[in-house]
Write a protein that holds these residues in place. Structure first.
Motif, PDB file in Angstrom:
ATOM      1  N   CYS A  73       0.742   5.589  -1.154  1.00  7.41           N
ATOM      2  CA  CYS A  73       2.360   5.642  -1.015  1.00  7.41           C
ATOM      3  C   CYS A  73       2.837   4.442  -1.782  1.00  7.41           C
ATOM      4  CB  CYS A  73       2.482   5.364   0.470  1.00  7.41           C
ATOM      5  SG  CYS A  73       4.298   4.999   0.962  1.00  7.41           S
ATOM      6  N   CYS A  76       5.255   1.622   0.811  1.00  8.53           N
ATOM      7  CA  CYS A  76       4.424   0.847   1.776  1.00  8.53           C
ATOM      8  C   CYS A  76       3.079   0.535   1.571  1.00  8.53           C
ATOM      9  CB  CYS A  76       4.372   1.225   3.443  1.00  8.53           C
ATOM     10  SG  CYS A  76       3.427   2.686   3.609  1.00  8.53           S
ATOM     11  N   TYR A  78       0.355   2.419   1.608  1.00  4.76           N
ATOM     12  CA  TYR A  78      -0.431   3.009   2.168  1.00  4.76           C
ATOM     13  C   TYR A  78      -1.563   3.805   1.304  1.00  4.76           C
ATOM     14  CZ  TYR A  78      -2.651   6.769   5.150  1.00  4.76           C
ATOM     15  OH  TYR A  78      -3.615   7.763   5.812  1.00  4.76           O
ATOM     16  N   CYS A  99       4.353  10.062   3.430  1.00  3.13           N
ATOM     17  CA  CYS A  99       3.590   9.040   3.963  1.00  3.13           C
ATOM     18  C   CYS A  99       3.386   8.986   5.410  1.00  3.13           C
ATOM     19  CB  CYS A  99       3.977   7.700   3.516  1.00  3.13           C
ATOM     20  SG  CYS A  99       2.961   6.350   4.115  1.00  3.13           S
ATOM     21  N   CYS A 102       4.858   5.470   6.669  1.00  5.45           N
ATOM     22  CA  CYS A 102       6.386   5.020   6.627  1.00  5.45           C
ATOM     23  C   CYS A 102       7.252   6.251   6.377  1.00  5.45           C
ATOM     24  CB  CYS A 102       6.640   4.331   5.658  1.00  5.45           C
ATOM     25  SG  CYS A 102       6.380   4.872   3.887  1.00  5.45           S
TER      26      CYS A 102
HETATM   27 ZN   LIG Z   1       4.277   4.519   3.087  1.00  5.46          ZN
END
Ligand SMILES: [Zn+2]
Length: 125
Positions: A73, A76, A78, A99, A102
Motif C-alpha cells: 500500500c 500507509c 502496508y 488496502c 487503511c
Molecule cells: Zn494502506
C-alpha cells in the motif's frame, strides 16, 4: 479460454527446455500460479495434461502450487496479503482491491500475478 493459452505456453516451454537438456522423458513439472491471476488450477492442469499427450511428458507428474497475492500500500506502507472475497454467486474470486489496513486503493501488487515453471525433473538418455 485463458487457461488453455497459459497452459499451452507452459507445455511449449517445458518441452523446449527438456529438448535442450536432451531429456529421455519428463518425470515431473512444478508450476506456480499466482492467486491474482484468477486462473482455474484444475483447468490449467487439464490443459497441460492434454498438451503433454503423445510427448515425452505424457506421464509427468504435474504439481501446481498457488502463490498468495501480496500487495504493497502506497498510502500507509502496508505490505501483506490482499483480501480476496469469494463470491458464491459467480463461483470466482473477486478481490477487494483496497488496502486491508487503511481501506484505500493506492496499492500495487508485488506477488501473485505470475504463472511460472518452478522446476522440471527429467530423465536423460
Ligand atoms: Zn494502506
Amino acid at each position: 479460454m485463458h487457461e488453455a493459452s497459459i497452459a499451452q505456453s507452459i507445455v511449449q516451454t517445458v518441452l523446449q527446455e527438456a529438448d535442450k537438456q536432451s531429456a529421455f522423458y519428463i518425470e515431473s513439472v512444478e508450476i506456480e500460479i499466482g492467486e491474482l491471476t484468477f486462473l482455474g488450477i484444475e483447468q490449467i492442469e487439464f490443459w497441460i495434461k492434454t498438451g503433454f499427450q503423445g510427448t515425452i511428458a505424457e506421464k509427468a507428474e504435474i504439481v501446481i502450487k498457488q502463490v498468495k497475492g501480496i500487495i504493497h500500500c502506497k498510502a500507509c506502507d502496508y505490505q501483506g496479503e490482499l483480501n480476496i472475497q469469494k463470491d458464491p454467486a459467480y463461483h470466482i474470486s473477486i478481490p477487494t482491491f483496497s488496502c486491508p489496513q487503511c481501506q484505500r486503493s493506492k496499492i500495487e501488487i508485488t506477488q501473485g500475478r505470475e504463472a511460472l515453471i518452478r522446476r522440471i525433473k527429467i530423465l536423460k538418455k
